[in-house]
Design an enzyme around this catalytic site. Sequence first.
Site, PDB file in Angstrom:
ATOM      1  N   ASP A  27     -34.507  38.552 -42.048  1.00  0.00           N
ATOM      2  CA  ASP A  27     -34.632  39.828 -41.762  1.00  0.00           C
ATOM      3  C   ASP A  27     -33.424  40.495 -41.107  1.00  0.00           C
ATOM      4  O   ASP A  27     -33.556  40.165 -39.900  1.00  0.00           O
ATOM      5  CB  ASP A  27     -36.297  39.670 -41.094  1.00  0.00           C
ATOM      6  CG  ASP A  27     -36.448  41.208 -41.678  1.00  0.00           C
ATOM      7  OD1 ASP A  27     -35.754  42.872 -41.196  1.00  0.00           O
ATOM      8  OD2 ASP A  27     -37.498  41.791 -42.274  1.00  0.00           O
TER       9      ASP A  27
ATOM     10  N   SER B  71     -37.621  46.763 -43.995  1.00  0.00           N
ATOM     11  CA  SER B  71     -38.243  45.962 -45.113  1.00  0.00           C
ATOM     12  C   SER B  71     -39.015  46.322 -45.547  1.00  0.00           C
ATOM     13  O   SER B  71     -39.231  45.038 -46.513  1.00  0.00           O
ATOM     14  CB  SER B  71     -38.209  45.237 -43.487  1.00  0.00           C
ATOM     15  OG  SER B  71     -37.042  45.666 -42.758  1.00  0.00           O
TER      16      SER B  71
ATOM     17  N   THR C 136     -42.462  42.776 -44.155  1.00  0.00           N
ATOM     18  CA  THR C 136     -42.040  41.592 -45.216  1.00  0.00           C
ATOM     19  C   THR C 136     -42.892  40.599 -45.687  1.00  0.00           C
ATOM     20  O   THR C 136     -43.542  40.624 -46.785  1.00  0.00           O
ATOM     21  CB  THR C 136     -41.017  40.445 -45.062  1.00  0.00           C
ATOM     22  OG1 THR C 136     -39.739  41.477 -44.167  1.00  0.00           O
ATOM     23  CG2 THR C 136     -40.481  39.731 -45.914  1.00  0.00           C
TER      24      THR C 136
ATOM     25  N   GLU D   8     -39.759  33.923 -44.002  1.00  0.00           N
ATOM     26  CA  GLU D   8     -39.105  34.702 -42.803  1.00  0.00           C
ATOM     27  C   GLU D   8     -38.964  34.672 -41.421  1.00  0.00           C
ATOM     28  O   GLU D   8     -39.116  33.743 -40.240  1.00  0.00           O
ATOM     29  CB  GLU D   8     -39.309  35.937 -42.945  1.00  0.00           C
ATOM     30  CG  GLU D   8     -39.267  37.362 -42.415  1.00  0.00           C
ATOM     31  CD  GLU D   8     -39.478  38.518 -42.159  1.00  0.00           C
ATOM     32  OE1 GLU D   8     -38.943  39.320 -42.461  1.00  0.00           O
ATOM     33  OE2 GLU D   8     -40.959  38.447 -41.426  1.00  0.00           O
TER      34      GLU D   8
ATOM     35  N   ASP E 102     -33.866  40.250 -37.048  1.00  0.00           N
ATOM     36  CA  ASP E 102     -33.923  42.240 -37.249  1.00  0.00           C
ATOM     37  C   ASP E 102     -33.980  42.453 -35.894  1.00  0.00           C
ATOM     38  O   ASP E 102     -33.205  43.819 -35.496  1.00  0.00           O
ATOM     39  CB  ASP E 102     -34.559  42.355 -38.006  1.00  0.00           C
ATOM     40  CG  ASP E 102     -35.589  44.064 -38.544  1.00  0.00           C
ATOM     41  OD1 ASP E 102     -34.249  44.327 -38.708  1.00  0.00           O
ATOM     42  OD2 ASP E 102     -35.993  44.233 -38.151  1.00  0.00           O
TER      43      ASP E 102
ATOM     44  N   HIS F  12     -31.904  45.138 -34.264  1.00  0.00           N
ATOM     45  CA  HIS F  12     -32.110  46.665 -33.874  1.00  0.00           C
ATOM     46  C   HIS F  12     -32.088  46.693 -31.663  1.00  0.00           C
ATOM     47  O   HIS F  12     -31.634  47.757 -31.658  1.00  0.00           O
ATOM     48  CB  HIS F  12     -33.461  46.782 -34.028  1.00  0.00           C
ATOM     49  CG  HIS F  12     -33.527  47.129 -35.236  1.00  0.00           C
ATOM     50  ND1 HIS F  12     -33.720  48.147 -35.432  1.00  0.00           N
ATOM     51  CD2 HIS F  12     -34.474  46.735 -36.202  1.00  0.00           C
ATOM     52  CE1 HIS F  12     -33.929  48.457 -37.031  1.00  0.00           C
ATOM     53  NE2 HIS F  12     -34.838  47.109 -37.112  1.00  0.00           N
TER      54      HIS F  12
ATOM     55  N   ASP G 257     -33.264  41.309 -46.721  1.00  0.00           N
ATOM     56  CA  ASP G 257     -32.994  42.541 -47.169  1.00  0.00           C
ATOM     57  C   ASP G 257     -32.426  43.639 -46.956  1.00  0.00           C
ATOM     58  O   ASP G 257     -32.236  44.410 -47.191  1.00  0.00           O
ATOM     59  CB  ASP G 257     -34.518  42.903 -46.386  1.00  0.00           C
ATOM     60  CG  ASP G 257     -34.953  42.765 -44.855  1.00  0.00           C
ATOM     61  OD1 ASP G 257     -33.872  42.235 -44.457  1.00  0.00           O
ATOM     62  OD2 ASP G 257     -36.061  42.816 -44.752  1.00  0.00           O
ATOM     63  N   HIS G 258     -31.909  43.234 -45.673  1.00  0.00           N
ATOM     64  CA  HIS G 258     -30.792  43.990 -45.286  1.00  0.00           C
ATOM     65  C   HIS G 258     -29.962  43.936 -44.080  1.00  0.00           C
ATOM     66  O   HIS G 258     -30.535  43.160 -43.250  1.00  0.00           O
ATOM     67  CB  HIS G 258     -31.018  45.874 -45.041  1.00  0.00           C
ATOM     68  CG  HIS G 258     -32.449  45.536 -44.041  1.00  0.00           C
ATOM     69  ND1 HIS G 258     -31.999  45.314 -42.901  1.00  0.00           N
ATOM     70  CD2 HIS G 258     -33.607  45.546 -44.093  1.00  0.00           C
ATOM     71  CE1 HIS G 258     -33.251  44.764 -41.463  1.00  0.00           C
ATOM     72  NE2 HIS G 258     -34.105  45.076 -43.030  1.00  0.00           N
TER      73      HIS G 258
ATOM     74  N   HIS H  18     -30.269  50.112 -39.574  1.00  0.00           N
ATOM     75  CA  HIS H  18     -30.085  49.467 -40.386  1.00  0.00           C
ATOM     76  C   HIS H  18     -29.335  50.153 -40.639  1.00  0.00           C
ATOM     77  O   HIS H  18     -28.357  51.122 -40.594  1.00  0.00           O
ATOM     78  CB  HIS H  18     -31.074  48.914 -41.607  1.00  0.00           C
ATOM     79  CG  HIS H  18     -32.485  48.343 -41.068  1.00  0.00           C
ATOM     80  ND1 HIS H  18     -33.695  48.512 -41.860  1.00  0.00           N
ATOM     81  CD2 HIS H  18     -33.009  47.819 -40.116  1.00  0.00           C
ATOM     82  CE1 HIS H  18     -34.632  47.813 -41.395  1.00  0.00           C
ATOM     83  NE2 HIS H  18     -34.264  47.508 -39.833  1.00  0.00           N
TER      84      HIS H  18
HETATM   85 ZN   LIG Z   1     -35.037  46.509 -39.223  1.00  0.00          ZN
END
Ligand SMILES: [Zn+2]
Length: 550
Positions: free
Chosen positions: A70, A118, A171, A310, A315, A319, A358-359, A467
Amino acid sequence: MYEKLPTEDPELLNEKQDLYEKPTKRSNKQSLLGFILTAFLLVSGFAAYCLLSCSTSAKPKQNVIFMVTDGMGPASLSLARSFKQYRDKLDIDDILALDSLLIGSSRTRSNDSLVTDSAAGATAFSCALKSYNGAIGVDPEKNPCGTILEALKLKGWHTGLVVTTRITDATPAAFSSHADYRFQEDLIAQHQLGEYPLGRSVDLMIGGGRCHFLPRSVGGGCRSDDRNLIEEAQLNGWSYAGDRKAFDALDEGRNVQLPLLSLLAPTDIPFDIDREPEVYPSLAEQVKVALTSLSHATKNSKEGFFLLIEGSRIDHAGHQNDPAAQVREVLAYDEAMKEVMKFVDNTDTDTVVISTSDHETGGLVTARQVTELYPDYLWYPEVLLNSSHSGEYLVKKMMSRQSELDGPALESYIAKEIVEQDMGILDHTKEEIETVKKFANDANRLLGVLNNMISVRSQTGWSTLGHSAVDVNIYAFSNSERIDKQLYRREPYTGLLGNHENIEIGAFMAKLTGVDLAKVSDLIRDVEHSPKGALDVSADIHMNAVHKLH
Ligand SMILES: [Zn+2]
Ligand SMILES: *[C@@H]1O[C@H](CO)[C@@H](O)[C@H](O)[C@H]1NC(C)=O
Ligand SMILES: *[C@@H]1O[C@H](CO)[C@@H](O)[C@H](O)[C@H]1NC(C)=O
């Protein structure tokens, strides 16, 4: 009831026009060549396949291991690889396990934005369709969509989810539940335990997130009703492992009673950089339990297992713009991947592993101009190595201490304990210490200040707290020539070599396993998926603003 699909050779399925087939533009010459080549591959592939199991007419047993990093973009790999080479004094050609598996890249836009969250990102994989940011297993019109996990469960596969954040987070939720908005985590927990039209779809869940399984009256609980889903699950036959001791008793997966619910933290499992091994297992340890127990459970079965893994908190480090935490998250995921690779090497069952993001998160780059004029071409992994905790951990630590301290005592605590000892920064300035002190009561600002001290010194660049829309990598491999042949095709909706839309990854898994996701959508049409009560769900923009998208 679910209608059984005809058993078909997936090799042949590929050549049919199906739900996911999109017309492709090629020159006539290419088409002819392609046709001859395809026909050749088809015949030879089929012949080889026939030699093995044609007489049984059944599709070979398969496992699908789908892995999500993620928020991990390409720069996270460069950062983690250089960090590891520096830390372990390795040659410049020493690569990550992941690096050896790279086959392509994925375009990540969602239905309503070039920058996905996500939830839409995971729904693209699970339902093979583009939905809006915030959507959990529902299409753009908020119709529940059948997921690959549900479809395979209905065919008799075993299924599992392994994460490092809340098991009810976007997710894992998008594979195992249906909700108009990702914040409906109370409902998501209910679906995951089987409280919806299909009954139980998940056989194993390991991660964090006790919060939405417990009422507020119980420590760590945050449900808005009085239900204790963990107790209810145990009454319904789930085994439960809620701490390190119970996790260890699973004996690396050799002593697991399925279905298994293992919730190891109220919300997130701590970042790997902060993780106390005697309290929390690593992602690799979680994966080992899942692989061993699922392969054991399917040993004498005609069908294999589907496992979602995951690396959830890459992620979160993005952030927070925390490079020291992020490199350790990526390396922890790489260790989990090694565990998966070991498993695939040793299993007799055809197994495919697909790993993607996912990104991207943070707009991370391994460069930062800290000079006024032309920059130096440098970045310093040493700074990340010297830091021994995440910003998140240090903020919590300071918040718990600072009320006891003030004036010079607080300044000295910040300089000596936080900045020098924990962050390994010896060249701090008076101004920096004053800024940290100024925000000692403001968790968000403090987090930004601390992480920025590391980012500036290591010359790591970030462009957002959210993101980005950059393409992310696709990694994949299998232990089967039959699967490899499908994996390493380049054209849209045929394989995953080269650059693809994220929904093609979901479509690939559906095609490989011969499931029809639309049929599952029919079965779950009546699932409860909208928020109850006074919520004004017409204002999606408002919803997204109130419930921060990750
Ligand atoms: Zn995120
Ligand atoms: C978003 O979904 C709507 C409704 O299904 C569709 O008309 C539109 O083309 C989709 N847009 C994208 C970019 O996926
Ligand atoms: C990292 O830590 C070592 C040992 O304390 C120190 O000698 C070195 O200067 C530190 N590096 C940086 C960039 O702060």
